[in-house]
Scaffold this active site. Sequence first.
Site, PDB file in Angstrom:
ATOM      1  N   CYS A  13      40.084  36.597  28.218  1.00 60.46           N
ATOM      2  CA  CYS A  13      39.753  37.786  29.023  1.00 60.46           C
ATOM      3  C   CYS A  13      39.358  38.963  28.129  1.00 60.46           C
ATOM      4  CB  CYS A  13      40.949  38.160  29.898  1.00 60.46           C
ATOM      5  SG  CYS A  13      40.661  39.653  30.850  1.00 60.46           S
ATOM      6  N   CYS A  73      40.660  42.353  29.343  1.00 59.18           N
ATOM      7  CA  CYS A  73      42.087  42.628  29.082  1.00 59.18           C
ATOM      8  C   CYS A  73      42.334  42.884  27.598  1.00 59.18           C
ATOM      9  CB  CYS A  73      42.962  41.438  29.489  1.00 59.18           C
ATOM     10  SG  CYS A  73      42.474  40.584  30.964  1.00 59.18           S
ATOM     11  N   ASP A  74      41.704  42.099  26.728  1.00 63.15           N
ATOM     12  CA  ASP A  74      42.101  42.087  25.316  1.00 63.15           C
ATOM     13  C   ASP A  74      41.071  42.652  24.342  1.00 63.15           C
ATOM     14  OD1 ASP A  74      44.448  40.826  26.108  1.00 63.15           O
ATOM     15  OD2 ASP A  74      43.532  38.844  26.002  1.00 63.15           O
TER      16      ASP A  74
END
Length: 305
Positions: free
Chosen positions: A132, A135-136
Amino acid sequence: MHDVVIIGGGPAGLSASIYAARGGLKTLLCEEKLMGGQIVLSYEVENYPGFPNGISGMELIENFTKQAEKFGVETSYEGAKSIEDDRECKSVYLTNGSCIKTKTIIIAAGASANKLGCPGEKKFTGKGVSYCATCDGAFFRNKTVAVIGGGDSAIEEALYLTNLVKKVYIIHRRDRLRAIKILQDRAMENKKIEFIFNTIVKEIQGDKLVNGILLENRKTKNMDRLAVDGVFIYVGNTPNTKFIEDLIKLDENGYIFTNENMETNIDGIFAAGDIRVTPLRQVITSAADGAIAASAAQKYIESKL
Ligand code: NAP
């Protein structure tokens, strides 16, 4: 007894719940994780009509969820373990052991990201390996990352990562991308992106964190080590159909066969979204599937009165 139990809270399940509850059906939506499914991982959705400037996957799903709540959809944050069909009364067994009785079921449990399966992938998940970018990605600011895959997800997320990182290598196993042309063109023009074609990842390496990947050229069989700080994996998806495979007819890849009314092989059980055999997997097609499935469920219930 519910009128309809919807399994899965992605765009298909949420849309089905809006249509079912607005149509007056007693509706339960079961989602074992976060509402939204895979689309919440998308930084920007730019092809869902009505949002000319794009919208984040998370915000789009918040809107879907608010709309479902407005029409009185009940929700349960339990997953479905199995389902049983006893004609007019069907059962959905949840992960907490409870059993929900319902007249109809809509299966909208979507699909999950595939793993690459190479050494180091599991060990470094959360330590440089991610599925992701939204997200990261921020952990890799001004660093070098590799994106594995050649589909829409890989290219879209690689483009997103260029806003944060110093360099993105896109590593694809063939010499041609699967992604749509508009994404390919953007990636080809982006100076931070370098393509490595005909190449597979043999190993993800590191110490405490990822520091490189071992690559094999599929044509020459040459092995090379590439220094990277992060690896983002986008190598397709597998439908979440394990829990219904004994009852529902699936294709060879595990996707559910439906007709145009989203009916499966079992009367009163419908499927919608990425989980079914379909020529296009997008938020808009999932939402449309959900609407059709809910309307078909309503007609099915009325036909039994
Ligand atoms: P996908 O289209 O199935 O692409 C997966 C990619 O990973 C392919 O390029 C495939 O290579 C590669 N791959 C598969 N297994 C591999 C392995 N073991 N090792 C190395 N590479 C491997 O998956 P996706 O990109 O996640 O897209 C899924 C669906 O969502 C698609 O229908 C897509 O159109 C849709 N989607 C749409 C959008 C959008 O419209 N904005 C965004 C994201 C996703 P090959 O090409 O050689 O098979």
